[in-house]
Design a protein around this motif. Structure first.
Motif, mmCIF file in Angstrom:
data_model
loop_
_atom_site.group_PDB
_atom_site.id
_atom_site.type_symbol
_atom_site.label_atom_id
_atom_site.label_comp_id
_atom_site.label_asym_id
_atom_site.label_seq_id
_atom_site.Cartn_x
_atom_site.Cartn_y
_atom_site.Cartn_z
ATOM 1 N N MET A 1 0.814 -1.186 0.000
ATOM 2 C CA MET A 1 0.000 0.000 0.000
ATOM 3 C C MET A 1 0.864 1.258 0.000
ATOM 4 N N PHE A 2 1.942 1.276 0.774
ATOM 5 C CA PHE A 2 2.821 2.432 0.836
ATOM 6 C C PHE A 2 4.061 2.193 -0.012
ATOM 7 N N LEU A 3 4.480 3.234 -0.702
ATOM 8 C CA LEU A 3 5.699 3.174 -1.503
ATOM 9 C C LEU A 3 6.620 4.304 -1.066
ATOM 10 N N ILE A 4 7.863 3.973 -0.803
ATOM 11 C CA ILE A 4 8.832 4.962 -0.348
ATOM 12 C C ILE A 4 9.969 5.050 -1.359
ATOM 13 N N ASN A 5 10.325 6.282 -1.724
ATOM 14 C CA ASN A 5 11.443 6.526 -2.624
ATOM 15 C C ASN A 5 12.621 7.000 -1.781
ATOM 16 N N LEU A 6 13.599 6.123 -1.590
ATOM 17 C CA LEU A 6 14.745 6.460 -0.748
ATOM 18 C C LEU A 6 15.635 7.537 -1.359
ATOM 19 N N GLN A 7 15.555 7.726 -2.670
ATOM 20 C CA GLN A 7 16.327 8.768 -3.338
ATOM 21 C C GLN A 7 15.504 10.029 -3.604
ATOM 22 N N GLY A 8 14.266 10.059 -3.122
ATOM 23 C CA GLY A 8 13.380 11.190 -3.359
ATOM 24 C C GLY A 8 13.809 12.421 -2.588
ATOM 25 N N LYS A 9 13.299 13.583 -3.018
ATOM 26 C CA LYS A 9 13.664 14.835 -2.346
ATOM 27 C C LYS A 9 12.950 14.978 -1.005
ATOM 28 N N ASP A 10 11.766 14.375 -0.870
ATOM 29 C CA ASP A 10 11.041 14.428 0.403
ATOM 30 C C ASP A 10 11.600 13.385 1.363
ATOM 31 N N SER A 11 11.620 13.758 2.645
ATOM 32 C CA SER A 11 12.069 12.797 3.649
ATOM 33 C C SER A 11 11.067 11.643 3.707
ATOM 34 N N ILE A 12 11.489 10.547 4.298
ATOM 35 C CA ILE A 12 10.637 9.361 4.351
ATOM 36 C C ILE A 12 9.360 9.642 5.138
ATOM 37 N N TYR A 13 9.482 10.346 6.270
ATOM 38 C CA TYR A 13 8.272 10.603 7.047
ATOM 39 C C TYR A 13 7.310 11.518 6.286
ATOM 40 N N GLU A 14 7.837 12.458 5.493
ATOM 41 C CA GLU A 14 6.974 13.318 4.684
ATOM 42 C C GLU A 14 6.272 12.507 3.589
ATOM 43 N N GLN A 15 6.976 11.541 3.018
ATOM 44 C CA GLN A 15 6.355 10.684 2.016
ATOM 45 C C GLN A 15 5.210 9.881 2.626
ATOM 46 N N ILE A 16 5.402 9.385 3.831
ATOM 47 C CA ILE A 16 4.352 8.635 4.522
ATOM 48 C C ILE A 16 3.154 9.544 4.775
ATOM 49 N N LYS A 17 3.416 10.748 5.290
ATOM 50 C CA LYS A 17 2.335 11.707 5.552
ATOM 51 C C LYS A 17 1.541 11.994 4.280
ATOM 52 N N LYS A 18 2.244 12.303 3.197
ATOM 53 C CA LYS A 18 1.568 12.653 1.944
ATOM 54 C C LYS A 18 0.739 11.491 1.413
ATOM 55 N N GLN A 19 1.262 10.277 1.548
ATOM 56 C CA GLN A 19 0.511 9.129 1.065
ATOM 57 C C GLN A 19 -0.751 8.904 1.891
#
Length: 117
Positions: A1-19
């Motif tokens: 369900m959740f996808l995280i981009n480790l090379q993304g510009k957003d931090s991991i916790y921000e990616q979780i929040k946005k998703q």
């Protein structure tokens, strides 16, 4: 369900929040739906539980989720859930137009046109 981009510009916790916000906005998550536990989501994503905890804390602070002791985290009422996401989306659109070379004045003029219709 959740996808995280480790090379993304957003931090991991921000990616979780946005998703999570996106899932709420699109109806994938509804009011009172239970979120994965911090430990479960961290294990699933292969990340530190503190990262998930930070995302959940910020979502709770902003009123998107609530937690019940020994029960977990749940989606809060949807009335306020889309306001923060809509603002984020609006800002991202404005930034994209800015990056394309549109002036502040042009963007303000377009906004004024919408409100005069």
């Amino acid at each position: 369900m959740f996808l995280i981009n480790l090379q993304g510009k957003d931090s991991i916790y921000e990616q979780i929040k946005k998703q999570i916000l996106r899932f709420i906005q699109t109806g994938v998550l509804k009011t009172n739906d239970k979120l994965p536990s911090v430990r479960q989501l961290a294990q699933e994503l292969g990340i530190n539980p503190n990262t998930v905890q930070k995302a959940y804390q910020e979502l709770e602070r902003d009123g998107y989720i609530y937690t019940l002791s020994k029960k977990g985290a749940f989606v809060a009422g949807t009335k306020t859930n889309t306001a923060g996401l809509e603002k984020e989306e609006f800002i991202s659109y404005v930034k994209a137009y800015k990056d394309e070379g549109f002036s502040k004045e042009e963007l303000i003029e377009w906004t004024k046109e919408v409100y005069t219709e």
